[in-house]
Motif scaffolding. Sequence first.
Motif, mmCIF file in Angstrom:
data_model
loop_
_atom_site.group_PDB
_atom_site.id
_atom_site.type_symbol
_atom_site.label_atom_id
_atom_site.label_comp_id
_atom_site.label_asym_id
_atom_site.label_seq_id
_atom_site.Cartn_x
_atom_site.Cartn_y
_atom_site.Cartn_z
ATOM 1 N N LYS A 424 0.174 -5.518 0.633
ATOM 2 C CA LYS A 424 -0.645 -6.664 0.192
ATOM 3 C C LYS A 424 -1.366 -7.291 1.380
ATOM 4 N N ALA A 425 -0.637 -7.504 2.485
ATOM 5 C CA ALA A 425 -1.261 -8.104 3.660
ATOM 6 C C ALA A 425 -2.366 -7.214 4.220
ATOM 7 N N ALA A 426 -2.146 -5.884 4.223
ATOM 8 C CA ALA A 426 -3.157 -4.959 4.741
ATOM 9 C C ALA A 426 -4.407 -4.949 3.862
ATOM 10 N N VAL A 427 -4.216 -4.997 2.539
ATOM 11 C CA VAL A 427 -5.369 -5.023 1.630
ATOM 12 C C VAL A 427 -6.143 -6.324 1.787
ATOM 13 N N GLU A 428 -5.429 -7.443 1.867
ATOM 14 C CA GLU A 428 -6.104 -8.738 2.030
ATOM 15 C C GLU A 428 -6.771 -8.853 3.391
ATOM 16 N N LEU A 429 -6.269 -8.098 4.379
ATOM 17 C CA LEU A 429 -6.927 -8.049 5.680
ATOM 18 C C LEU A 429 -8.343 -7.483 5.551
ATOM 19 N N HIS A 430 -8.546 -6.626 4.539
ATOM 20 C CA HIS A 430 -9.870 -6.055 4.259
ATOM 21 C C HIS A 430 -10.618 -6.864 3.197
ATOM 22 N N HIS A 431 -10.112 -8.097 2.913
ATOM 23 C CA HIS A 431 -10.701 -8.979 1.882
ATOM 24 C C HIS A 431 -10.651 -8.324 0.502
ATOM 25 N N GLY A 432 -9.621 -7.507 0.288
ATOM 26 C CA GLY A 432 -9.451 -6.852 -1.005
ATOM 27 C C GLY A 432 -8.358 -7.499 -1.823
ATOM 28 N N ARG A 433 -7.909 -6.781 -2.828
ATOM 29 C CA ARG A 433 -6.914 -7.315 -3.761
ATOM 30 C C ARG A 433 -6.025 -6.179 -4.239
ATOM 31 N N ILE A 434 -4.728 -6.478 -4.380
ATOM 32 C CA ILE A 434 -3.782 -5.491 -4.889
ATOM 33 C C ILE A 434 -3.049 -6.104 -6.073
ATOM 34 N N ILE A 435 -2.969 -5.353 -7.166
ATOM 35 C CA ILE A 435 -2.282 -5.832 -8.362
ATOM 36 C C ILE A 435 -1.416 -4.710 -8.933
ATOM 37 N N ALA A 436 -0.346 -5.098 -9.620
ATOM 38 C CA ALA A 436 0.525 -4.144 -10.309
ATOM 39 C C ALA A 436 0.517 -4.468 -11.792
ATOM 40 N N GLU A 437 0.454 -3.431 -12.626
ATOM 41 C CA GLU A 437 0.390 -3.608 -14.070
ATOM 42 C C GLU A 437 1.285 -2.580 -14.756
ATOM 43 N N PRO A 438 2.025 -3.011 -15.792
ATOM 44 C CA PRO A 438 2.810 -2.038 -16.552
ATOM 45 C C PRO A 438 1.895 -1.082 -17.307
ATOM 46 N N VAL A 439 2.318 0.172 -17.451
ATOM 47 C CA VAL A 439 1.558 1.170 -18.203
ATOM 48 C C VAL A 439 2.132 1.249 -19.608
ATOM 49 N N GLU A 440 1.256 1.329 -20.594
ATOM 50 C CA GLU A 440 1.707 1.309 -21.990
ATOM 51 C C GLU A 440 2.709 2.429 -22.288
ATOM 52 N N ARG A 441 2.455 3.619 -21.784
ATOM 53 C CA ARG A 441 3.330 4.755 -22.088
ATOM 54 C C ARG A 441 4.566 4.775 -21.186
ATOM 55 N N GLY A 442 4.714 3.782 -20.329
ATOM 56 C CA GLY A 442 5.854 3.711 -19.422
ATOM 57 C C GLY A 442 5.431 3.966 -17.991
ATOM 58 N N GLY A 443 5.990 3.229 -17.075
ATOM 59 C CA GLY A 443 5.626 3.390 -15.679
ATOM 60 C C GLY A 443 4.892 2.168 -15.161
ATOM 61 N N LEU A 444 4.324 2.325 -13.971
ATOM 62 C CA LEU A 444 3.663 1.218 -13.283
ATOM 63 C C LEU A 444 2.401 1.730 -12.616
ATOM 64 N N GLN A 445 1.338 0.946 -12.678
ATOM 65 C CA GLN A 445 0.097 1.284 -11.985
ATOM 66 C C GLN A 445 -0.214 0.186 -10.969
ATOM 67 N N VAL A 446 -0.404 0.586 -9.730
ATOM 68 C CA VAL A 446 -0.786 -0.337 -8.656
ATOM 69 C C VAL A 446 -2.226 -0.008 -8.261
ATOM 70 N N THR A 447 -3.074 -1.036 -8.260
ATOM 71 C CA THR A 447 -4.490 -0.852 -7.938
ATOM 72 C C THR A 447 -4.816 -1.596 -6.660
ATOM 73 N N LEU A 448 -5.386 -0.840 -5.680
ATOM 74 C CA LEU A 448 -5.850 -1.428 -4.433
ATOM 75 C C LEU A 448 -7.369 -1.469 -4.483
ATOM 76 N N SER A 449 -7.931 -2.684 -4.465
ATOM 77 C CA SER A 449 -9.374 -2.856 -4.582
ATOM 78 C C SER A 449 -9.937 -3.345 -3.251
ATOM 79 N N PHE A 450 -11.072 -2.748 -2.843
ATOM 80 C CA PHE A 450 -11.708 -3.095 -1.577
ATOM 81 C C PHE A 450 -13.182 -3.384 -1.809
ATOM 82 N N PRO A 451 -13.720 -4.432 -1.221
ATOM 83 C CA PRO A 451 -15.162 -4.718 -1.401
ATOM 84 C C PRO A 451 -16.012 -3.705 -0.659
#
Length: 452
Positions: A424-451
């Motif tokens: 999270k700190a590394a992504v925010e260092l790039h002014h980005g955003r990291i989020i985690a979301e449950p997957v409907e069929r089971g599991g977890l998806q983590v998205t790292l977004s960068f401008p």
Amino acid sequence: MVKLLRSISPTRAIMGRLFLWFWATFIVTALLAIWGSRLFFEDLEIVPIKPREVAALNQVVEHIQNDRFQDAPLRGALERHSRERRARMVAIDISDNRIIPAGGPPLRNEDRDDLLRLVNQTSPIAVKRGAFKILGPVFFERNNTRFALFSVRLEIPDKQTPPILLFLTIALITTIVLSWLFAKSLTNPILRIQSSAKRIASGDWQARVGRASNRQDELGQLSRDFNKMADQLESMWAAQKRLLADVSHELRSPLARLQMALGLAHQQNVDPETLSRVEREANRMEALVGQLLTLSRAEAGEATMEKQMLSLVLNDVFTDANFEAVNKNKQLKIDEIPKKFVVVDGMMICRAVENVLRNAIRHSEFLTHISFSEDAKQWCIHITDDGEGLTVEECERIFSPFYRATLARERESGGVGLGLSIAKAAVELHHGRIIAEPVERGGLQVTLSFPK
């Protein structure tokens, strides 16, 4: 329909309530002022008289002069005809100007003066002061006394005159503008405080309330108190980061000496099992200190940004992750990496992706999938596993330092709870955003977004 009306109702916001309250107050006040001025403070004016009004007065006189009613009290006759004509009958004794009104509230001084001025008229006329209309006089005799009969009626006009309509229009526009400006002046500082609070909650410790703190009222004091609170929070956060970095640095030296002592102990044939346990814990502590230092560096904003090919930056990370997945009898599926240049700190972005990816492989059942996406504003890396997943509440907390989830991602993972915090700190260092979301069929998806 009811839900739609509630959603657009201005009373759902404090500004709407303030606006409606002050606007309604202004309008009611203006209407009462207009009505009162027309009712009590308008000048006396002569108005056209209608023949049927004079005929009605003459009919009253005929009944009063009828021989059958000569002995009845005059006030009683006036009251009876007042009820029939829906107007208040008033008689004036010509000899001494004594006013004999029908029952009801006392006459206003202005009306009494108007009646006495009209008593000398030789023929009936109609005058109006405000909403009161006086008609008369019609003369009659009773018991050898001469009287003048008048009719006093409350008559509010059906149509407003054009000046009144113009006045109401101007008052309506003026009160709307003034009420809106007043409501806005009260709610703007509140909205600024709300916005600053959201920014601080998202990790922007520099957020402050600006112009609102210059006000000399309660809202200004609230803004200044908020800024003081933000200063203290920023100071405490900075002190915590300094303490974390200092402790991490200070632990490096005793760790190095401990490892040297372990080496000497091995040479002196000390119990190998005991030494192995001590060495394992020392290595774990060294890994923890290393992660703390990395987290401190990322949160301090220390970055070396360079323009690099994305595939070259991530190639080694994906190679190592694939090797780890194979050793655990799991599969790593990697979509084609976009052929594009990005401006990043190569080491920090690799640490972010590596920590998320290793966490996903560790907790997946079989498959971990890496995909990419981009739009006009940002590019993203999606890491999805098919494990047990997390709840929505846990998804919001897993990026906090030393936090451990309560499901499959438990203590047996062997981590110390800093990997996702570093990501999270590394992504925010790039002014980005990291989020985690449950997957409907089971599991977890983590998205790292960068401008871009």
